[in-house]
Design an enzyme around this catalytic site. Structure first.
Site, PDB file in Angstrom:
ATOM      1  N   TYR A 107       0.839  -1.198   0.000  1.00 37.81           N
ATOM      2  CA  TYR A 107       0.000   0.000   0.000  1.00 37.81           C
ATOM      3  C   TYR A 107       0.875   1.248   0.000  1.00 37.81           C
ATOM      4  O   TYR A 107       0.647   2.179  -0.780  1.00 37.81           O
ATOM      5  CB  TYR A 107      -0.939   0.019   1.204  1.00 37.81           C
ATOM      6  CG  TYR A 107      -1.730   1.308   1.292  1.00 37.81           C
ATOM      7  CD1 TYR A 107      -2.682   1.614   0.328  1.00 37.81           C
ATOM      8  CD2 TYR A 107      -1.510   2.231   2.322  1.00 37.81           C
ATOM      9  CE1 TYR A 107      -3.394   2.798   0.375  1.00 37.81           C
ATOM     10  CE2 TYR A 107      -2.210   3.414   2.371  1.00 37.81           C
ATOM     11  CZ  TYR A 107      -3.151   3.708   1.403  1.00 37.81           C
ATOM     12  OH  TYR A 107      -3.848   4.899   1.441  1.00 37.81           O
ATOM     13  N   PHE A 131     -12.424   3.463   4.624  1.00 35.60           N
ATOM     14  CA  PHE A 131     -11.067   2.999   4.291  1.00 35.60           C
ATOM     15  C   PHE A 131     -10.639   1.796   5.130  1.00 35.60           C
ATOM     16  O   PHE A 131     -10.198   0.769   4.604  1.00 35.60           O
ATOM     17  CB  PHE A 131     -10.068   4.149   4.475  1.00 35.60           C
ATOM     18  CG  PHE A 131      -8.643   3.787   4.194  1.00 35.60           C
ATOM     19  CD1 PHE A 131      -8.139   3.839   2.899  1.00 35.60           C
ATOM     20  CD2 PHE A 131      -7.793   3.387   5.217  1.00 35.60           C
ATOM     21  CE1 PHE A 131      -6.823   3.507   2.638  1.00 35.60           C
ATOM     22  CE2 PHE A 131      -6.477   3.051   4.958  1.00 35.60           C
ATOM     23  CZ  PHE A 131      -5.989   3.106   3.669  1.00 35.60           C
TER      24      PHE A 131
END
Length: 252
Positions: free
Chosen positions: A153, A190
């Site tokens: 990420y 998220f």
């Protein structure tokens, strides 16, 4: 004629807050999102509340052929995009590199990097023809530093950070602005997405502190867009007061 903003990942979190903000400022909107039911409800609400025009595009930014098709087949008047907000992005899992799920890696790379590129290639072409426009890329504190188990990420958001700089150089001769907005901890979907629907684990991320909310980031986006023509905000890093770095926070 009203200005046009195109927003990806438009139906939740920062994307939805940004859509509301631009609509309130009189922008017509092109909204791209995967969830058609949310897209329909959002478009109806924005039209009713703000008397603007909305073009809905139900699509996944990872699908290169489809995203090219749906954008290129827009009516000519909808290609006069003034602001592109590349918001679609996600994190999947929080595992050390040796235990990572390669499907998670593919989804992050395909969405956060390649999806952003697919949309930007088409829309920046329109902006180059008009010699004007503003591209807002939503990055992250993860694009500025790396934290444990954030490996892939963080790599995708570092890529976005580099792309911001590259886009700014490439598009400078055409008068196009490029801005990076890099949030710290923002309470949206998220963390729920990162932990694959585990709401209890997601909630613990924000225990004992007041995180940012989506509207905080939408306000920052509007601030940079509303600067005079000779002013570009290159890069903005926004954190809650309780956060100092990607991993150092103050919890009550």
């Amino acid at each position: 004629m009203a200005k046009i903003a195109l927003i990806t990942g438009a139906t939740s979190g920062i994307g939805a807050a940004s859509a509301n903000t631009f609509a309130a400022e009189g922008y017509n909107l092109i909204l791209i999102a995967r969830r058609e039911n949310l897209l329909d409800a959002q478009a109806q609400q924005l039209v009713e509340q703000h008397s603007i025009k909305v073009k809905k595009i139900q699509a996944d930014v990872r699908d290169k052929e489809n995203i090219n098709y749906v954008l290129e087949t827009l009516p000519a008047e909808w290609k006069n995009v003034d602001v592109l907000v590349n918001n679609a992005g996600l994190s999947q899992g929080l595992d050390p590199i040796d235990k990572g799920d390669t499907e998670d890696w593919d989804r992050m790379i395909d969405t956060n990097v390649k999806g952003l590129l697919y949309v930007t290639k088409v829309v920046s072409g329109w902006m180059v023809e008009r010699k004007k426009g503003h591209i807002i890329n939503i990055g992250s504190i993860a694009g500025k530093e790396v934290y444990p188990a954030g490996n892939v990420y963080c790599a995708t958001k570092h890529a976005v950070d580099a792309l911001n700089k590259g886009m700014r150089i490439d598009l400078l001769p055409h008068g196009i602005k490029v801005t990076a907005i890099n949030p710290g901890m923002v309470e949206t979907e998220f963390s729920i997405v990162r932990f694959k629907g585990d709401e209890n684990r997601a909630k613990k991320v924000y225990d004992g502190l007041e995180p940012l909310i989506a509207q905080d980031i939408a306000d920052a986006i509007w601030y940079v867009v509303s600067r005079p023509a000779h002013v570009n905000i290159n890069d903005m890093l926004i954190m809650p007061t309780a956060q100092a770095t990607g991993t150092i926070v103050k919890r009550n």
